[in-house]
Design a protein around this motif. Structure first.
Motif, short mmCIF file in Angstrom:
data_model
loop_
_atom_site.label_atom_id
_atom_site.label_comp_id
_atom_site.label_asym_id
_atom_site.label_seq_id
_atom_site.Cartn_x
_atom_site.Cartn_y
_atom_site.Cartn_z
N SER A 106 0.86 -1.18 0.00
CA SER A 106 0.00 0.00 0.00
C SER A 106 0.90 1.24 0.00
CB SER A 106 -0.89 -0.03 1.25
OG SER A 106 -1.68 1.13 1.33
N ASP A 107 0.29 2.40 -0.26
CA ASP A 107 1.07 3.65 -0.22
C ASP A 107 1.66 3.91 1.16
OD1 ASP A 107 0.56 4.13 -2.87
OD2 ASP A 107 -1.00 5.63 -2.50
N ASN A 108 1.06 3.35 2.20
CA ASN A 108 1.54 3.61 3.56
C ASN A 108 2.17 2.38 4.20
OD1 ASN A 108 -1.06 2.45 3.70
ND2 ASN A 108 -1.42 3.32 5.73
N THR A 134 9.95 -3.77 -0.21
CA THR A 134 10.23 -2.42 -0.68
C THR A 134 11.72 -2.13 -0.70
OG1 THR A 134 8.20 -1.79 0.48
CG2 THR A 134 9.56 0.00 -0.37
N ASN A 180 3.77 9.82 3.17
CA ASN A 180 4.32 8.47 3.22
C ASN A 180 4.93 8.07 1.88
OD1 ASN A 180 3.77 7.90 5.92
ND2 ASN A 180 1.67 7.34 5.46
N ILE A 181 4.33 8.50 0.79
CA ILE A 181 4.87 8.18 -0.53
C ILE A 181 6.23 8.84 -0.71
CG2 ILE A 181 4.54 8.54 -3.02
CD1 ILE A 181 1.52 8.17 -2.52
N LYS A 184 8.81 6.98 1.33
CA LYS A 184 9.20 5.74 0.65
C LYS A 184 10.15 6.04 -0.51
CE LYS A 184 5.97 2.64 -0.23
NZ LYS A 184 4.69 1.96 -0.49
N GLN A 185 9.87 7.09 -1.27
CA GLN A 185 10.76 7.45 -2.37
C GLN A 185 12.13 7.84 -1.87
OE1 GLN A 185 8.38 10.50 -4.24
NE2 GLN A 185 7.41 9.06 -5.65
#
Length: 188
Positions: A106-108, A134, A180-181, A184-185
C-alpha cells in the motif's frame, strides 16, 4: 547513554520535536487477530507502526483470508500512518498469500528485508524476498541487551527498525512536507 537513564541517546534526540514512544506488542500465544487488534490501537496515535511479526497461513488457527482482510482494513483506515513491516526470516517470496503483514502492499506500507553485513548488495540467507519487499537494510545490528552489554541482533526485525528510525527522522524534520509516498521514495 546520557548518564541519567539506561539506554542510548543518539543524534535523533536533537531533531525530534516530540517525544518518541516505543510500544512493544506481541501476540505471544494469542491469535493473529488479537495482534491485529493491538496494531489498530497503536495506529490510533502513531505516525509509524513497526510490525516485526510473521504470520503465515500454516501458522494460524484462524482463517488466513480473514486475517488478510483485517490487516488490509487497518492499513487502509490509517493512511497517514506509515506501517513498516519486517519480511519473514524465511527464505521465501513474500506475498499476501503467505505473509502478514509483510505481504500487504500500500502507499503507507514499507516491507523490509535484510541485507548481508559482509555484502550489502546481497540478501541475508534466510530473509524474505520478492515483489512485496520495498527495500533492504543491514540484517546484523550491534545492540545493547537488557543487561547493558553489546550483542549483535540478527534478522529482518532489526533491519525494519533501522528503516523505521530513518522514516521517523524524515517525518520529524519534514513534518508537513513528507507524505508516506515521499518518505518511501526518499528511502528507496
Amino acid at each position: 547513554n546520557d548518564g541519567s537513564t539506561n539506554g542510548i541517546n543518539g543524534i535523533a534526540s536533537t531533531f525530534l520535536e516530540e517525544k518518541l514512544q516505543v510500544v512493544m506488542s506481541s501476540p505471544g500465544n494469542d491469535s493473529v487477530v488479537a495482534y491485529m487488534a493491538s496494531m489498530h490501537q497503536l495506529a490510533l496515535n502513531a505516525d509509524i507502526v513497526v510490525n516485526a511479526l510473521y504470520a503465515g497461513p500454516f501458522a494460524l488457527d484462524e482463517d488466513y483470508n480473514d486475517a488478510v482482510s483485517m490487516c488490509k482494513s487497518i492499513i487502509q483506515l490509517y493512511p497517514e500512518v506509515l506501517f513498516v513491516n519486517a519480511a519473514p526470516n524465511l527464505n521465501l517470496a513474500v506475498t499476501s498469500g503467505n505473509s502478514l503483514p509483510a505481504g500487504i502492499r500500500s502507499d503507507n506500507t514499507l516491507t523490509v528485508s535484510a541485507s548481508s553485513i559482509t555484502n550489502p548488495g546481497e540478501r541475508m540467507e534466510n530473509a524474505g524476498w520478492g515483489y512485496e519487499v520495498t527495500l533492504s537494510a543491514p540484517g546484523q545490528v550491534p545492540i545493547i541487551d537488557a543487561s547493558g552489554f553489546f550483542e549483535v541482533g540478527v534478522g529482518t526485525s532489526y533491519a525494519a527498525a533501522q528503516v523505521a528510525s530513518a522514516a521517523a527522522l524524515l517525518k520529524s524534520v519534514g513534518r508537513n512536507r513528507f507524505s508516506n509516498i515521499k518518505i518511501k521514495q526518499a528511502l528507496t
